[in-house]
Design an enzyme around this catalytic site. Structure first.
Site: not given
Length: 208
Positions: A14, A167
């Site tokens: 992400d 992430h």
């Protein structure tokens, strides 16, 4: 939250693009892993910058899936239907300009919106076929990318299909830390007999 096949593992990232994206893409290329990247329009890198476009083009050309993670990472449950569609379209239009494809997969910021009818209806209206969460969270954003913790949660989930949440940047992230965590995940998943897949293969539906 999981793939169809119990031996499949989808690695997802992400909040990209970020300054650490190239290093992760280099590692994935070296290891032969195809991942899925959920892109934000406005977070760590300006979407008008040449790097933003270059990294997304690279993700696509190297066989990774590019998905939508909204324009500026707002919790969709607090938005109206029109606002949700706008959050999606702003990123989607930019991605389309770069790779000529419109994402059909998205990840809701904070994983928020599961079972929320307004969110689901708005996403469907915007043409999205999958809102993708995860079932294994190494919690890189809260534990600084602790590789031992990642190994532990992956091993606990052994035997079921796995989608891991990573992430491309988080508070206190370093390039080395992000790479070390990725290496640990890849080694552990392969040692556990999993086949790495993109979200497209994981779900068995087209990502665009």
């Amino acid at each position: 939250t999981q793939c169809n096949n119990p031996k499949h593992w989808a690695m997802t990232y992400d909040d990209g693009p970020t300054e650490f994206a190239d290093a992760i893409l280099d590692l994935l290329k070296e290891k032969g892993i195809k991942a899925t990247f959920f892109i934000v329009g406005h977070m760590y890198m300006d979407n008008n910058s040449s790097d933003w476009s270059r990294i997304i083009k690279r993700m696509d050309s190297e066989g990774h899936i590019v998905g939508n993670h909204t324009y500026d990472h707002q919790d969709l449950t607090g938005l109206s239907s029109d606002q949700i569609i706008s959050q999606m379209k702003q990123v989607e239009d930019r991605i389309f300009k770069i790779i000529g494809k419109r994402p059909a997969f998205m990840r809701p910021p904070y994983g928020s919106g599961n079972g929320n009818q307004n969110v689901m209806n708005a996403l469907q209206q915007a043409g999205y076929t999958a809102a993708i969460n995860w079932n294994v969270d190494p919690q890189d954003y809260s534990n600084g990318g602790d590789a031992n913790y990642a190994r532990q949660v992956i091993n606990q989930a052994k035997g079921q299909p796995i989608i891991t949440l990573n992430h491309l940047k988080y508070n206190g992230a370093s390039q080395q830390g992000i790479l070390n965590l990725a290496k640990t995940e890849i080694e552990t998943m392969l040692a556990n007999g999993y086949t790495p897949v993109t979200m497209e293969e994981c779900l068995g539906i087209s990502a665009y």
